[in-house]
Design a protein around this motif. Structure first.
Motif, mmCIF file in Angstrom:
data_model
loop_
_atom_site.group_PDB
_atom_site.id
_atom_site.type_symbol
_atom_site.label_atom_id
_atom_site.label_comp_id
_atom_site.label_asym_id
_atom_site.label_seq_id
_atom_site.Cartn_x
_atom_site.Cartn_y
_atom_site.Cartn_z
ATOM 1 N N PRO A 95 -27.135 54.872 10.046
ATOM 2 C CA PRO A 95 -26.235 55.768 10.769
ATOM 3 C C PRO A 95 -24.785 55.354 10.491
ATOM 4 C CG PRO A 95 -27.645 54.513 12.301
ATOM 5 C CD PRO A 95 -27.971 54.079 10.914
ATOM 6 N N LEU A 96 -23.901 56.314 10.453
ATOM 7 C CA LEU A 96 -22.480 56.041 10.246
ATOM 8 C C LEU A 96 -21.834 55.932 11.620
ATOM 9 C CD1 LEU A 96 -21.901 58.624 7.391
ATOM 10 C CD2 LEU A 96 -22.423 56.188 7.189
ATOM 11 N N LEU A 97 -21.165 54.814 11.877
ATOM 12 C CA LEU A 97 -20.665 54.515 13.212
ATOM 13 C C LEU A 97 -19.161 54.327 13.241
ATOM 14 C CD1 LEU A 97 -23.243 51.762 14.240
ATOM 15 C CD2 LEU A 97 -23.457 54.232 14.512
ATOM 16 N N GLU A 98 -18.546 54.762 14.345
ATOM 17 C CA GLU A 98 -17.167 54.425 14.677
ATOM 18 C C GLU A 98 -17.206 53.823 16.074
ATOM 19 O OE1 GLU A 98 -14.095 57.514 13.812
ATOM 20 O OE2 GLU A 98 -15.875 58.658 13.214
ATOM 21 N N LEU A 99 -16.641 52.639 16.241
ATOM 22 C CA LEU A 99 -16.618 51.970 17.529
ATOM 23 C C LEU A 99 -15.350 52.381 18.268
ATOM 24 C CD1 LEU A 99 -17.762 48.434 16.320
ATOM 25 C CD2 LEU A 99 -19.159 50.401 16.980
ATOM 26 N N LEU A 100 -15.518 52.807 19.539
ATOM 27 C CA LEU A 100 -14.404 53.379 20.302
ATOM 28 C C LEU A 100 -14.185 52.639 21.613
ATOM 29 C CD1 LEU A 100 -15.368 57.145 19.846
ATOM 30 C CD2 LEU A 100 -13.816 55.795 18.429
ATOM 31 N N GLY A 109 -11.280 45.195 13.998
ATOM 32 C CA GLY A 109 -11.669 43.804 13.901
ATOM 33 C C GLY A 109 -13.162 43.541 13.988
ATOM 34 N N ILE A 110 -13.984 44.577 13.927
ATOM 35 C CA ILE A 110 -15.441 44.407 13.993
ATOM 36 C C ILE A 110 -16.029 44.803 12.645
ATOM 37 C CG2 ILE A 110 -17.592 45.072 15.142
ATOM 38 C CD1 ILE A 110 -15.592 43.593 16.965
ATOM 39 N N ARG A 111 -16.816 43.902 12.069
ATOM 40 C CA ARG A 111 -17.520 44.217 10.818
ATOM 41 C C ARG A 111 -18.855 44.856 11.163
ATOM 42 N NH1 ARG A 111 -18.191 39.561 6.730
ATOM 43 N NH2 ARG A 111 -20.001 39.524 8.015
ATOM 44 N N ILE A 112 -19.123 46.023 10.586
ATOM 45 C CA ILE A 112 -20.412 46.685 10.761
ATOM 46 C C ILE A 112 -21.248 46.348 9.533
ATOM 47 C CG2 ILE A 112 -21.605 48.888 11.019
ATOM 48 C CD1 ILE A 112 -19.113 49.931 12.470
ATOM 49 N N LEU A 113 -22.351 45.634 9.769
ATOM 50 C CA LEU A 113 -23.197 45.128 8.685
ATOM 51 C C LEU A 113 -24.404 46.024 8.463
ATOM 52 C CD1 LEU A 113 -23.317 41.426 9.959
ATOM 53 C CD2 LEU A 113 -21.691 42.412 8.327
ATOM 54 N N ASP A 114 -24.790 46.217 7.214
ATOM 55 C CA ASP A 114 -26.052 46.896 6.909
ATOM 56 C C ASP A 114 -27.174 45.899 7.169
ATOM 57 O OD1 ASP A 114 -24.734 49.188 6.171
ATOM 58 O OD2 ASP A 114 -24.913 48.834 4.024
ATOM 59 N N PRO A 136 -39.929 69.741 12.153
ATOM 60 C CA PRO A 136 -39.527 70.167 13.494
ATOM 61 C C PRO A 136 -40.311 69.389 14.556
ATOM 62 C CG PRO A 136 -39.719 72.062 12.057
ATOM 63 C CD PRO A 136 -40.228 70.876 11.271
ATOM 64 N N GLY A 137 -39.580 68.826 15.515
ATOM 65 C CA GLY A 137 -40.186 67.999 16.558
ATOM 66 C C GLY A 137 -40.249 66.533 16.199
ATOM 67 N N GLY A 138 -39.965 66.185 14.937
ATOM 68 C CA GLY A 138 -40.018 64.796 14.501
ATOM 69 C C GLY A 138 -38.779 64.024 14.904
ATOM 70 N N ALA A 139 -38.890 62.695 14.911
ATOM 71 C CA ALA A 139 -37.777 61.853 15.335
ATOM 72 C C ALA A 139 -37.707 60.588 14.490
ATOM 73 C CB ALA A 139 -37.922 61.490 16.812
ATOM 74 N N ALA A 140 -36.523 59.995 14.462
ATOM 75 C CA ALA A 140 -36.298 58.714 13.796
ATOM 76 C C ALA A 140 -35.413 57.863 14.692
ATOM 77 C CB ALA A 140 -35.628 58.922 12.432
ATOM 78 N N THR A 141 -35.492 56.554 14.496
ATOM 79 C CA THR A 141 -34.660 55.637 15.272
ATOM 80 C C THR A 141 -33.955 54.666 14.338
ATOM 81 O OG1 THR A 141 -36.482 54.072 15.583
ATOM 82 C CG2 THR A 141 -36.168 55.746 17.303
ATOM 83 N N ALA A 142 -32.868 54.115 14.823
ATOM 84 C CA ALA A 142 -32.149 53.048 14.146
ATOM 85 C C ALA A 142 -31.684 52.091 15.238
ATOM 86 C CB ALA A 142 -30.956 53.588 13.364
ATOM 87 N N GLU A 143 -31.635 50.806 14.921
ATOM 88 C CA GLU A 143 -31.257 49.820 15.929
ATOM 89 C C GLU A 143 -29.910 49.190 15.610
ATOM 90 O OE1 GLU A 143 -35.515 48.115 17.464
ATOM 91 O OE2 GLU A 143 -34.682 47.239 15.627
ATOM 92 N N LEU A 144 -29.149 48.917 16.672
ATOM 93 C CA LEU A 144 -27.890 48.187 16.574
ATOM 94 C C LEU A 144 -28.153 46.805 17.154
ATOM 95 C CD1 LEU A 144 -25.425 50.905 17.914
ATOM 96 C CD2 LEU A 144 -26.415 50.659 15.629
ATOM 97 N N VAL A 145 -27.845 45.769 16.390
ATOM 98 C CA VAL A 145 -28.166 44.396 16.775
ATOM 99 C C VAL A 145 -26.870 43.602 16.862
ATOM 100 C CG1 VAL A 145 -29.475 42.332 16.140
ATOM 101 C CG2 VAL A 145 -30.369 44.604 15.558
ATOM 102 N N GLY A 181 -19.014 40.097 22.533
ATOM 103 C CA GLY A 181 -18.495 38.744 22.648
ATOM 104 C C GLY A 181 -17.347 38.542 21.684
ATOM 105 N N THR A 182 -17.309 37.393 21.026
ATOM 106 C CA THR A 182 -16.246 37.115 20.047
ATOM 107 C C THR A 182 -16.803 37.018 18.629
ATOM 108 O OG1 THR A 182 -16.477 34.741 20.486
ATOM 109 C CG2 THR A 182 -14.779 35.922 21.718
ATOM 110 N N THR A 183 -18.009 37.548 18.421
ATOM 111 C CA THR A 183 -18.652 37.434 17.104
ATOM 112 C C THR A 183 -17.976 38.278 16.036
ATOM 113 O OG1 THR A 183 -20.185 39.247 17.556
ATOM 114 C CG2 THR A 183 -20.896 37.024 18.177
ATOM 115 N N GLY A 184 -17.429 39.432 16.426
ATOM 116 C CA GLY A 184 -16.775 40.315 15.461
ATOM 117 C C GLY A 184 -17.735 41.025 14.523
ATOM 118 N N GLU A 185 -19.047 41.071 14.883
ATOM 119 C CA GLU A 185 -20.033 41.691 14.004
ATOM 120 C C GLU A 185 -21.027 42.540 14.778
ATOM 121 O OE1 GLU A 185 -20.425 38.461 10.410
ATOM 122 O OE2 GLU A 185 -21.841 38.317 12.075
ATOM 123 N N LEU A 186 -21.484 43.597 14.122
ATOM 124 C CA LEU A 186 -22.536 44.461 14.650
ATOM 125 C C LEU A 186 -23.461 44.795 13.483
ATOM 126 C CD1 LEU A 186 -23.733 46.262 16.923
ATOM 127 C CD2 LEU A 186 -22.211 48.079 16.106
#
Length: 195
Positions: A95-100, A109-114, A136-145, A181-186
């Motif tokens: 997924p393409l993300l923008e942190l707000l 200041g946050i690195r978004i990692l694949d 139609p009716g199908g779904a997919a998920t993605a996780e943010l860690v 936190g102060t990790t700077g990563e997602l």
């Protein structure tokens, strides 16, 4: 008691909305509910709000937040995409993300990692991105860690995430309250078929 989330659409600045909160069926022996309190109000642009339950946006793709899990500073939250349209569609990659922030401005200041390998191996191995065809009716998920580790510096909290299922897709802004936190990563895992 549990918390209940309700979305109220198209409320203008300074406007008041009145309604009824329905608590649902109480467990046996639970005290009678006599009042409710609004704990938090969040806002997203009307054109980027997740589709209301039972409705399907013009794109035929419904995007929302999935379940979350937190243990020992490791946090995992899901994104869910559903094909509510009439044609099959394909999602692929991440997924393409923008942190707000609270004002819907970009959080820097946050690195978004694949993948999540740079965050932890405890969340299981990363899968290679593959096309996921949603009938139609199908779904997919993605996780943010992420890790909610706090070292030197100011902890970063990200209340909103603007999500695009793929390049060129309409954005949907979801309220996730990511405590980085102060990790700077997602870490972001790829789309996979929903179980």
């Amino acid at each position: 008691m549990t918390n209940r989330t309700e979305t109220v659409r198209d409320v203008g600045a300074g406007e008041t909305v009145r309604g009824t909160v329905r608590a649902g069926r109480p467990t046996p022996g639970a005290p009678r509910v006599t009042q409710a309190e609004v704990l938090e109000v969040t806002k997203v642009p009307a054109g980027e709000a997740p589709a209301a339950p039972g409705t399907c946006p013009a794109s035929g793709i419904r995007v929302g937040a999935g379940a979350g899990d937190a243990a020992m500073g490791l946090r995992v939250v899901g994104l869910r995409v559903e094909n509510c349209g009439r044609q099959a569609c394909t999602v692929e990659g991440y997924p393409l993300l923008e942190l707000l922030d609270d004002d819907l401005g970009a959080v820097g200041g946050i690195r978004i990692l694949d993948g999540s390998g740079g965050i932890t191996a405890a969340a299981g191995p990363d899968r290679e991105p593959r096309p996921v065809t949603l009938e139609p009716g199908g779904a997919a998920t993605a996780e943010l860690v992420r890790r909610n580790t706090t070292g030197s510096g100011t902890p970063v909290n990200v209340p909103y995430v603007r999500v695009r299922v793929k390049k060129g897709a309409d954005p949907v802004t979801v309220t996730l309250h990511l405590d980085l936190g102060t990790t700077g990563e997602l870490g972001v895992r790829p789309w996979v078929p929903a179980p």
